[in-house]
Motif scaffolding. Structure first.
Motif, PDB file in Angstrom:
ATOM      1  N   LEU A  32       0.199  -0.192 -45.499  1.00 53.14           N
ATOM      2  CA  LEU A  32      -1.178   0.284 -45.484  1.00 53.14           C
ATOM      3  C   LEU A  32      -1.996  -0.596 -44.549  1.00 53.14           C
ATOM      4  O   LEU A  32      -1.920  -1.822 -44.607  1.00 53.14           O
ATOM      5  CB  LEU A  32      -1.785   0.233 -46.889  1.00 53.14           C
ATOM      6  CG  LEU A  32      -3.286   0.559 -46.990  1.00 53.14           C
ATOM      7  CD1 LEU A  32      -3.534   2.030 -46.660  1.00 53.14           C
ATOM      8  CD2 LEU A  32      -3.823   0.237 -48.380  1.00 53.14           C
ATOM      9  N   SER A  33      -2.746   0.026 -43.688  1.00 54.47           N
ATOM     10  CA  SER A  33      -3.668  -0.692 -42.817  1.00 54.47           C
ATOM     11  C   SER A  33      -4.938   0.141 -42.710  1.00 54.47           C
ATOM     12  O   SER A  33      -4.985   1.128 -41.982  1.00 54.47           O
ATOM     13  CB  SER A  33      -3.058  -0.918 -41.427  1.00 54.47           C
ATOM     14  OG  SER A  33      -3.961  -1.611 -40.592  1.00 54.47           O
ATOM     15  N   LYS A  34      -5.930  -0.251 -43.489  1.00 58.37           N
ATOM     16  CA  LYS A  34      -7.155   0.533 -43.537  1.00 58.37           C
ATOM     17  C   LYS A  34      -8.336  -0.405 -43.754  1.00 58.37           C
ATOM     18  O   LYS A  34      -8.316  -1.240 -44.664  1.00 58.37           O
ATOM     19  CB  LYS A  34      -7.107   1.578 -44.638  1.00 58.37           C
ATOM     20  CG  LYS A  34      -8.324   2.505 -44.686  1.00 58.37           C
ATOM     21  CD  LYS A  34      -8.143   3.581 -45.735  1.00 58.37           C
ATOM     22  CE  LYS A  34      -9.391   4.447 -45.874  1.00 58.37           C
ATOM     23  NZ  LYS A  34      -9.718   5.163 -44.647  1.00 58.37           N
ATOM     24  N   ASP A  35      -9.342  -0.243 -42.916  1.00 58.48           N
ATOM     25  CA  ASP A  35     -10.521  -1.089 -42.978  1.00 58.48           C
ATOM     26  C   ASP A  35     -10.098  -2.553 -42.900  1.00 58.48           C
ATOM     27  O   ASP A  35      -9.480  -2.970 -41.949  1.00 58.48           O
ATOM     28  CB  ASP A  35     -11.329  -0.792 -44.247  1.00 58.48           C
ATOM     29  CG  ASP A  35     -11.815   0.655 -44.275  1.00 58.48           C
ATOM     30  OD1 ASP A  35     -12.068   1.207 -43.196  1.00 58.48           O
ATOM     31  OD2 ASP A  35     -11.909   1.228 -45.383  1.00 58.48           O
ATOM     32  N   ARG A  36     -10.368  -3.319 -43.932  1.00 56.88           N
ATOM     33  CA  ARG A  36     -10.074  -4.751 -43.893  1.00 56.88           C
ATOM     34  C   ARG A  36      -8.767  -5.112 -44.585  1.00 56.88           C
ATOM     35  O   ARG A  36      -8.393  -6.279 -44.637  1.00 56.88           O
ATOM     36  CB  ARG A  36     -11.210  -5.525 -44.566  1.00 56.88           C
ATOM     37  CG  ARG A  36     -12.555  -5.367 -43.864  1.00 56.88           C
ATOM     38  CD  ARG A  36     -13.647  -6.148 -44.569  1.00 56.88           C
ATOM     39  NE  ARG A  36     -13.922  -5.624 -45.892  1.00 56.88           N
ATOM     40  CZ  ARG A  36     -13.877  -6.357 -47.013  1.00 56.88           C
ATOM     41  NH1 ARG A  36     -13.522  -7.626 -46.954  1.00 56.88           N
ATOM     42  NH2 ARG A  36     -14.177  -5.828 -48.170  1.00 56.88           N
ATOM     43  N   LEU A  37      -8.072  -4.122 -45.131  1.00 54.56           N
ATOM     44  CA  LEU A  37      -6.900  -4.408 -45.962  1.00 54.56           C
ATOM     45  C   LEU A  37      -5.599  -4.073 -45.232  1.00 54.56           C
ATOM     46  O   LEU A  37      -5.441  -2.988 -44.683  1.00 54.56           O
ATOM     47  CB  LEU A  37      -6.978  -3.601 -47.262  1.00 54.56           C
ATOM     48  CG  LEU A  37      -5.829  -3.794 -48.254  1.00 54.56           C
ATOM     49  CD1 LEU A  37      -5.754  -5.232 -48.728  1.00 54.56           C
ATOM     50  CD2 LEU A  37      -5.982  -2.844 -49.440  1.00 54.56           C
ATOM     51  N   LEU A  38      -4.674  -5.022 -45.248  1.00 58.54           N
ATOM     52  CA  LEU A  38      -3.345  -4.831 -44.671  1.00 58.54           C
ATOM     53  C   LEU A  38      -2.301  -5.162 -45.737  1.00 58.54           C
ATOM     54  O   LEU A  38      -2.314  -6.256 -46.311  1.00 58.54           O
ATOM     55  CB  LEU A  38      -3.153  -5.751 -43.463  1.00 58.54           C
ATOM     56  CG  LEU A  38      -1.752  -5.781 -42.831  1.00 58.54           C
ATOM     57  CD1 LEU A  38      -1.420  -4.428 -42.196  1.00 58.54           C
ATOM     58  CD2 LEU A  38      -1.645  -6.904 -41.807  1.00 58.54           C
ATOM     59  N   ILE A  39      -1.406  -4.214 -46.018  1.00 63.82           N
ATOM     60  CA  ILE A  39      -0.331  -4.436 -46.983  1.00 63.82           C
ATOM     61  C   ILE A  39       1.000  -4.256 -46.264  1.00 63.82           C
ATOM     62  O   ILE A  39       1.218  -3.240 -45.589  1.00 63.82           O
ATOM     63  CB  ILE A  39      -0.423  -3.471 -48.178  1.00 63.82           C
ATOM     64  CG1 ILE A  39      -1.750  -3.670 -48.915  1.00 63.82           C
ATOM     65  CG2 ILE A  39       0.748  -3.677 -49.143  1.00 63.82           C
ATOM     66  CD1 ILE A  39      -1.963  -2.703 -50.073  1.00 63.82           C
ATOM     67  N   ASP A  85      -9.387   5.731 -56.499  1.00 59.02           N
ATOM     68  CA  ASP A  85      -9.150   5.651 -55.051  1.00 59.02           C
ATOM     69  C   ASP A  85     -10.112   4.615 -54.494  1.00 59.02           C
ATOM     70  O   ASP A  85     -11.180   4.943 -53.977  1.00 59.02           O
ATOM     71  CB  ASP A  85      -9.360   7.007 -54.409  1.00 59.02           C
ATOM     72  CG  ASP A  85      -9.123   6.988 -52.898  1.00 59.02           C
ATOM     73  OD1 ASP A  85      -8.593   5.972 -52.397  1.00 59.02           O
ATOM     74  OD2 ASP A  85      -9.493   7.961 -52.232  1.00 59.02           O
ATOM     75  N   PHE A  86      -9.749   3.332 -54.573  1.00 55.77           N
ATOM     76  CA  PHE A  86     -10.695   2.275 -54.237  1.00 55.77           C
ATOM     77  C   PHE A  86     -10.929   2.157 -52.738  1.00 55.77           C
ATOM     78  O   PHE A  86     -11.965   1.625 -52.311  1.00 55.77           O
ATOM     79  CB  PHE A  86     -10.224   0.937 -54.822  1.00 55.77           C
ATOM     80  CG  PHE A  86      -9.180   0.228 -54.010  1.00 55.77           C
ATOM     81  CD1 PHE A  86      -9.547  -0.692 -53.042  1.00 55.77           C
ATOM     82  CD2 PHE A  86      -7.840   0.471 -54.219  1.00 55.77           C
ATOM     83  CE1 PHE A  86      -8.584  -1.348 -52.294  1.00 55.77           C
ATOM     84  CE2 PHE A  86      -6.870  -0.184 -53.483  1.00 55.77           C
ATOM     85  CZ  PHE A  86      -7.246  -1.094 -52.506  1.00 55.77           C
ATOM     86  N   ASN A  87      -9.997   2.635 -51.917  1.00 56.34           N
ATOM     87  CA  ASN A  87     -10.166   2.496 -50.464  1.00 56.34           C
ATOM     88  C   ASN A  87     -10.409   3.834 -49.768  1.00 56.34           C
ATOM     89  O   ASN A  87     -10.312   3.933 -48.544  1.00 56.34           O
ATOM     90  CB  ASN A  87      -8.951   1.805 -49.852  1.00 56.34           C
ATOM     91  CG  ASN A  87      -7.650   2.567 -50.127  1.00 56.34           C
ATOM     92  OD1 ASN A  87      -7.620   3.496 -50.933  1.00 56.34           O
ATOM     93  ND2 ASN A  87      -6.591   2.177 -49.456  1.00 56.34           N
ATOM     94  N   ASN A  88     -10.696   4.868 -50.535  1.00 56.12           N
ATOM     95  CA  ASN A  88     -11.100   6.164 -49.983  1.00 56.12           C
ATOM     96  C   ASN A  88     -10.095   6.764 -49.004  1.00 56.12           C
ATOM     97  O   ASN A  88     -10.468   7.350 -47.985  1.00 56.12           O
ATOM     98  CB  ASN A  88     -12.471   6.049 -49.294  1.00 56.12           C
ATOM     99  CG  ASN A  88     -13.582   5.717 -50.261  1.00 56.12           C
ATOM    100  OD1 ASN A  88     -13.584   6.175 -51.402  1.00 56.12           O
ATOM    101  ND2 ASN A  88     -14.532   4.907 -49.820  1.00 56.12           N
ATOM    102  N   ASP A  89      -8.813   6.651 -49.349  1.00 56.34           N
ATOM    103  CA  ASP A  89      -7.789   7.275 -48.501  1.00 56.34           C
ATOM    104  C   ASP A  89      -7.209   8.533 -49.147  1.00 56.34           C
ATOM    105  O   ASP A  89      -6.185   9.044 -48.706  1.00 56.34           O
ATOM    106  CB  ASP A  89      -6.681   6.280 -48.166  1.00 56.34           C
ATOM    107  CG  ASP A  89      -5.894   5.852 -49.408  1.00 56.34           C
ATOM    108  OD1 ASP A  89      -6.301   6.217 -50.531  1.00 56.34           O
ATOM    109  OD2 ASP A  89      -4.883   5.145 -49.250  1.00 56.34           O
TER     110      ASP A  89
END
Length: 603
Positions: free
Chosen positions: A107-114, A578-582
């Motif tokens: 996952l790579s979205k906004d400020r978060l990378l997993i 859905d905390f990151n709105n994906d």
């Protein structure tokens, strides 16, 4: 749930669980001796250590796990404080890499990378080089204060090779720290081999079986704790709420078993019709319930007295909903032995409209229009059958830890309201078939149309054994948990629904309890060796943790391990958000216990 870390004592004498997140000195309930369950409650560390001594009980594996944990604690300190590995690892220590070179982005979205990765375990080990590199990397990068960082190991498996004076452990590894621009969290499974079965235990080698990391750009966290800024201006915050439940347990008139769990509920809804959500907080006996009305500036004003609901009953759960279809939000509160329905009058106050008799030990409420008549109905969960908790005691012949059927009875109430100001409910538990398998120590229930036939079905999470999945067929219910592979026999404490795999079918997540000690012990040959394998499997299942059941056209598949969502610690509640709105439902799990005085990371 009190029995979870004592069930091995009852079944196979005593065990050690010193590495578990829930391991604290048990609270002293001596002031409520006449109401506590018939089990041993220990009030001092010395007494607990005397009771919990695996070396006296023939549990060699637990003795070794204790020694390994002490060494892992020393290793944990070296991630942030420079020091020597000499007393922790053997002279011939070796390991593969502890972090993969090549990582796959999940996952790579906004400020978060997993990211995740695998480490090749068929190459050449490199002495202590990789371990020292890992320690140095964290020490170099970290800018965290001690309060902002942690390193934790949980030993969840152990095997002994007596001939070679070695043993190996499976350990869950987790680390979190801040850098100048990032927040880093790494989770991995370490296979650790140890040399020495006596006091000279040291690490022989380490290999990593799985690895995942999450990196948050910038220093701001995903969530910020704002409790005080929202309700801190109210006098009740400083005089009561800020103290926490541990403080009040020794001061309140405890009279029911659930008081000791500290699990009163909270509900949200717009009670005054201004478009902003307000919230109602249930309280233990002797403490007034609280209604907080939200203002436009985001703060909330405590208004329970003005609204007529500052009751001091033992309130366990609540629901804010329009029960009489008049356009405003009414209130249902599960109290000790009853549910109180309060009607919303002109969006200015609540007036009691109905009192519904229930089992004494109400635990939670679930609301839905089960018969599609346009009115919201109520299902009431209840827990312990006897008020003093004796039915959980060791003297009870009825209580079976892994398959208990002597809990309190749940109740189904049909809404038969006929007009404004005439809220009324009718007990239809037996009539609709919900009296079947109905005494199983229920903690929570949730409605959902899992079979897509247009009516609401009901899943019930039960402590000490099997759950229920009641299929709704035109208002009549049948427990199909066994036939649909959805029983999830464990320590059920909450239920959440979502279509996490986007196949059009609603899947279900049940929070239970994860136990490192339970995982270790139930896999040993001497554990309940005289019982059937199926019983051993049931006990083993109790230690595994939370459950994700994937709905495949009305039948369920256990996806807990493959999805990596089983380890939620002592998990009281969960929800899909859905905390990151994906557009994909994520999971949040609330966990912990009242004995957690020094730690705040129970989420």
């Amino acid at each position: 749930m009190i029995l979870f870390f004592l069930f091995l004592t009852n079944c196979q004498k005593k065990t050690n669980h010193s590495d578990d997140s829930s391991k604290k000195t048990p609270p002293d309930y001596s002031s409520t001796a006449n109401t506590r369950p018939n089990i041993t409650i220990v009030g001092s560390e010395q007494k607990w250590n005397d009771l919990d001594d695996p070396s006296e009980d023939g549990w060699e594996t637990e003795v070794l796990a204790n020694r390994a944990n002490k060494q892992l604690k020393k290793l944990s300190d070296l991630f942030f404080i420079d020091g020597s590995l000499k007393k922790i690892i053997t002279d011939d220590f070796s390991s593969y890499r502890l972090s993969p070179k090549n990582l796959e982005t999940l996952l790579s979205k906004d400020r978060l990378l997993i990211q995740s990765g695998e480490i090749e375990l068929n190459g050449k080990k490199a002495g202590s080089q990789h371990l020292e590199q890992e320690l140095k990397l964290v020490r170099t990068q970290s800018t965290s204060s001690p309060e902002e960082r942690y390193v934790k190991f949980k030993i969840v498996g152990i095997e002994v090779n007596t001939d070679k004076q070695t043993f190996n452990t499976k350990a869950l590894f987790s680390i979190k720290y801040k850098t100048e621009k990032k927040i880093v969290q790494k989770n991995a499974v370490w296979a650790i081999n140890w040399k020495g079965l006596n006091e000279d235990t040291k690490i022989l080698d380490i290999s990593v079986n799985s690895f995942r990391q999450a990196i948050m750009q910038n220093q701001s966290p995903l969530f910020t704790e704002i409790t005080e800024s929202v309700i801190g201006s109210n006098s009740c915050y400083k005089t009561q709420l800020a103290y926490g439940m541990n403080h009040w347990l020794t001061r309140m008139p405890v009279r029911a078993m659930l008081n000791r769990f500290g699990t009163p509920g909270i509900s949200m809804g717009d009670v005054n019709g201004d478009g902003l959500d307000d919230f109602f907080l249930c309280q233990e006996p002797g403490l007034p319930n609280r209604l907080f009305i939200q203002e436009k500036n985001g703060q909330a004003v405590e208004s329970s007295k003005e609204w007529g609901i500052d009751w001091i009953e033992d309130s366990r759960s609540s629901i804010i909903a329009d029960f009489d279809n008049d356009g405003d939000q009414d209130l249902a509160v599960a109290c000790y032995g009853m549910v109180v329905i309060a009607e919303n009058v002109q969006e200015k106050r609540f007036e009691p409209a109905a009192i519904l008799k229930t089992s004494w030990s109400t635990s939670s409420l679930a609301a839905a229009d089960y018969d599609n008549d346009g009115l919201i109905d109520l299902y009431v969960c209840a827990y312990v059958n006897e008020d003093n908790g004796n039915s959980i005691g060791t003297d009870s012949n009825e209580f079976v830890y892994h398959d208990a059927k002597n809990g309190a009875s749940n109740t189904m109430y049909k809404n038969v309201t006929k007009g404004i100001g005439k809220i009324s409910f009718l007990d239809v538990t037996g009539e609709v078939g919900l009296n079947v398998n109905n005494s199983r120590w229920s903690f929570a229930a949730s409605w959902e149309d899992y079979d897509n036939d247009g009516d609401q079905d009901l899943y019930v999470a039960n402590d000490y054994g099997r759950n229920n999945l009641y299929n709704n067929d035109k208002g009549k219910f049948t427990d199909l948990a066994s036939k649909t592979d959805s029983e999830d026999s464990a320590s059920g404490m909450s239920v959440s629904w979502a279509d996490y795999d986007k196949d059009g079918n609603m899947d279900v997540y049940i929070s239970n309890m994860f136990s490192a000690a339970g995982n270790r012990i139930t896999n040993q040959k001497q554990f309940k060796s005289s019982t059937q394998q199926s019983v051993r499997e049931r006990f083993r299942r109790f230690a595994r943790g939370n459950t994700l059941l994937r709905n495949v056209n009305g039948k369920f598949q256990d996806a807990s391990l493959s999805a990596g969502v089983n380890m939620g610690r002592w998990a009281w509640g969960s929800n899909f958000i859905d905390f990151n709105n994906d557009t994909l439902p994520d999971l949040v799990v609330a966990n912990g216990y009242l004995t957690s005085k020094s730690e705040s990371g129970d989420l």
